[in-house]
Every structure is written in structure tokens, then in C-alpha cells.
Write a protein that holds these residues in place. Structure first.
Motif, PDB file in Angstrom:
ATOM      1  N   SER A  32       5.895 -14.296   5.616  1.00  0.00           N
ATOM      2  CA  SER A  32       5.361 -14.209   4.257  1.00  0.00           C
ATOM      3  C   SER A  32       5.479 -15.549   3.544  1.00  0.00           C
ATOM      4  O   SER A  32       4.537 -16.001   2.876  1.00  0.00           O
ATOM      5  CB  SER A  32       6.120 -13.123   3.480  1.00  0.00           C
ATOM      6  N   TYR A  35       2.756 -18.038   4.496  1.00  0.00           N
ATOM      7  CA  TYR A  35       1.485 -17.813   3.799  1.00  0.00           C
ATOM      8  C   TYR A  35       1.576 -18.247   2.333  1.00  0.00           C
ATOM      9  O   TYR A  35       0.624 -18.827   1.787  1.00  0.00           O
ATOM     10  CB  TYR A  35       1.096 -16.338   3.882  1.00  0.00           C
ATOM     11  N   PHE A 126       3.791 -11.863   0.331  1.00  0.00           N
ATOM     12  CA  PHE A 126       2.543 -12.595   0.123  1.00  0.00           C
ATOM     13  C   PHE A 126       1.430 -11.669  -0.351  1.00  0.00           C
ATOM     14  O   PHE A 126       1.142 -10.646   0.257  1.00  0.00           O
ATOM     15  CB  PHE A 126       2.115 -13.272   1.426  1.00  0.00           C
ATOM     16  N   ASP A 127       0.809 -12.036  -1.461  1.00  0.00           N
ATOM     17  CA  ASP A 127      -0.396 -11.375  -1.975  1.00  0.00           C
ATOM     18  C   ASP A 127      -1.336 -12.484  -2.406  1.00  0.00           C
ATOM     19  O   ASP A 127      -1.034 -13.232  -3.340  1.00  0.00           O
ATOM     20  CB  ASP A 127      -0.049 -10.471  -3.161  1.00  0.00           C
ATOM     21  N   PRO A 128      -2.472 -12.624  -1.741  1.00  0.00           N
ATOM     22  CA  PRO A 128      -3.358 -13.752  -2.042  1.00  0.00           C
ATOM     23  C   PRO A 128      -3.885 -13.764  -3.472  1.00  0.00           C
ATOM     24  O   PRO A 128      -4.300 -14.799  -3.973  1.00  0.00           O
ATOM     25  CB  PRO A 128      -4.504 -13.583  -1.033  1.00  0.00           C
ATOM     26  N   TYR A 186      -3.470  -3.390  -1.415  1.00  0.00           N
ATOM     27  CA  TYR A 186      -3.089  -4.362  -0.393  1.00  0.00           C
ATOM     28  C   TYR A 186      -1.716  -3.975   0.136  1.00  0.00           C
ATOM     29  O   TYR A 186      -0.780  -3.764  -0.650  1.00  0.00           O
ATOM     30  CB  TYR A 186      -3.058  -5.761  -1.017  1.00  0.00           C
ATOM     31  N   THR A 249       0.535  -9.762   9.299  1.00  0.00           N
ATOM     32  CA  THR A 249      -0.242 -10.984   9.479  1.00  0.00           C
ATOM     33  C   THR A 249      -1.740 -10.694   9.432  1.00  0.00           C
ATOM     34  O   THR A 249      -2.515 -11.445   8.825  1.00  0.00           O
ATOM     35  CB  THR A 249       0.129 -11.652  10.815  1.00  0.00           C
ATOM     36  N   ALA A 252      -2.684 -10.151   5.846  1.00  0.00           N
ATOM     37  CA  ALA A 252      -2.648 -11.412   5.100  1.00  0.00           C
ATOM     38  C   ALA A 252      -3.878 -12.259   5.408  1.00  0.00           C
ATOM     39  O   ALA A 252      -4.489 -12.847   4.507  1.00  0.00           O
ATOM     40  CB  ALA A 252      -1.375 -12.182   5.443  1.00  0.00           C
ATOM     41  N   SER A 256      -6.752 -12.962   2.621  1.00  0.00           N
ATOM     42  CA  SER A 256      -6.857 -14.382   2.254  1.00  0.00           C
ATOM     43  C   SER A 256      -8.303 -14.836   2.305  1.00  0.00           C
ATOM     44  O   SER A 256      -8.758 -15.640   1.492  1.00  0.00           O
ATOM     45  CB  SER A 256      -6.009 -15.235   3.207  1.00  0.00           C
TER      46      SER A 256
END
Length: 265
Positions: A32, A35, A126-128, A186, A249, A252, A256
Motif C-alpha cells: 500500500s 502505491y 491506498f485509495d487513488p 473501492y 494489487t 489498486a 489507479s
């Protein structure tokens, strides 16, 4: 698109199990973090600058926080660290701990300790889109105390007391509540997979709620049981976690690619 706050509770009394769980989660945290560092740097700089202009800036939290510290002072603990408020009250009274109504949450209580220890890991997921800054972290931090067995090994989230209106919390040395994370269309199904794995292999009384209690657990439990029967516990634990990291992954990478074209969901 859907938005949900997922909360979880659980107790892992064996330090060896806690250490093994954290070692697995460290790998997820590192993925995470990778990213976060490579996919969000420009947006994060702009976002942080806006926050500075709006008010007093705060020190940025590390994407990964390794927790291993003795704590003391007024350690306020919310009943949100357990699934049932009445269970919390009964156990606290049995242990001789004081309890009062929670000043900010209906049908909840608080107690407090003078000394304890915290161990585990807390990391940013991770959250884009960065839709919920500050509410995008997974806490697998454990409370360690000899004062009350029902508290020892409990999952907690270390809160920043200055954000609260109630003086008893704002003035506390530490405020420990139930962990939660805010998801927005998400990783919602994925979080059920992760928590199911934690429950099956490490924290037998783990409870969480997304839109339903422990959503998907019975199906995942069957899968874990089949893999365990075939590979043995140690290899099954590792292989299924490998799949969890790989699935994270994939999510993500997928999201992304969507953000630049579609903007916020």
C-alpha cells in the motif's frame, strides 16, 4: 456510488499470534505504501498545501506506523472496542474498573486505565481518489494490560483526542476506540476477504460490519478450510494471504487507471 464505514472488534490474547499476524500485515502495508508514494505524490502535495492554508497544519502521519510502546496517564477506553456495550460494562465492573456514559456516543460507555502497552501496526490504505483522508487507515494495534483480562489483546484505534468536543476525551493522555475505515466503492468486498482471513487464522472472535455483520465469512471460511486440509495450517495461512495481497494489487492497479480519466467516483 456506495460509501461505508467499516468497523471491527476482536481480541487476540496470544502475543505470538499477534506478532505473526502483524508480520503478514507488514507486507500488505508495504505494498500500500508503495502505491501511496508512487501514484499520489502530486495530488498529496496539493492537498496538504490546501490544508495548511485552511488552518493550523498538523504533522503528517507516516503511511506505516509500527507501534510498540508503554503508555501511561489517563488512558480513556471506549466501549466501541467490543461488539456489545453490555458485555463491556459487565466485564469492566467485574475487573473493578470505573465506567461512565460516553460523552459523545449514544448507548456507549468509557473506562480508563493508568498504565498499559500498545503494540501492532497502523497503516494507510491506498485509495487513488483520497476521498477520506485520515479515515483511510487500518489499525491492527493491540492493547496490552494486566488490569483486566477482557481488555488484554484487544484491537484498538489510537485517536487524536484534540478532535473531540468532550473534555474528558480531549484532555486524555490517550483515547482508544474501536478501529474503523471509510471505504467508497473501492476494496469493499476485499475488506471482507481480509477480515475473514484474520478471523479464521488469528482472531477467532473478530467481528466486523460493512453492510452486514461479517459479510462473506462463511463462504471464505470454507475456502480457507479446504486449503488448510490440503496444505496444512502454516502453508495455507501464507498462501491465502498471498492471494489477499495479490487481489489488493489488482484493485489498486484497476482504480489507479480510472482516476485520471473519470475523476472522483
Amino acid at each position: 456510488m456506495s460509501s461505508v464505514v467499516v468497523g471491527w472488534t476482536g481480541r487476540c490474547p496470544d502475543p505470538r499470534d499477534r506478532a505473526r499476524l502483524v508480520s503478514h500485515l507488514q507486507r500488505l502495508a508495504e505494498v500500500s505504501d508503495s502505491y501511496l508514494r508512487t501514484r499520489l505524490p502530486e495530488r498529496s502535495i496539493v492537498s496538504n498545501r490546501i490544508k495548511e492554508l485552511r488552518g493550523k497544519p498538523r504533522p503528517a502521519r507516516a503511511n506505516i506506523e509500527h507501534v510498540n510502546q508503554a503508555i501511561s496517564g489517563r488512558i480513556v477506553i471506549s466501549s466501541s472496542i467490543v461488539q456489545d456495550q453490555n458485555t463491556f460494562l459487565a466485564a469492566a465492573r467485574e475487573a473493578g474498573l470505573p465506567t461512565v456514559d460516553h460523552p459523545e456516543i449514544d448507548r456507549a460507555s468509557i473506562t480508563w486505565l493508568k498504565h498499559a502497552r500498545l503494540s501492532g501496526i497502523d497503516f494507510r490504505l491506498f485509495d487513488p481518489n483520497e476521498l477520506h483522508p485520515g479515515a483511510d487507515r487500518l489499525s491492527f494495534v493491540f492493547l496490552e494490560t494486566k488490569a483486566a483480562s477482557f481488555l488484554d489483546g484487544r484491537l484498538v484505534q489510537v485517536d487524536r483526542g484534540e478532535d473531540h468536543d468532550a473534555g474528558v476525551i480531549r484532555d486524555a493522555s490517550f483515547y482508544l476506540g474501536g478501529p474503523n475505515v471509510h471505504l467508497h466503492s473501492y476494496l469493499e468486498d476485499w475488506i471482507d476477504l481480509l477480515f475473514s482471513w484474520v478471523k479464521y487464522f488469528f482472531v477467532g472472535d473478530l467481528w466486523w460490519r460493512r453492510f452486514e455483520d461479517m459479510q462473506g465469512y462463511e463462504d471464505y471460511r470454507e475456502v480457507f478450510s479446504d486449503v488448510q486440509s490440503t496444505m496444512g495450517t502454516e502453508r495455507a495461512e501464507q498462501a491465502t494471504f498471498d492471494a489477499i495481497v495479490a487481489t489488493f494489487t489488482q484493485h489498486a492497479e484497476h482504480w489507479s487507471g480510472k482516476v485520471p480519466a473519470a475523476g472522483n467516483r
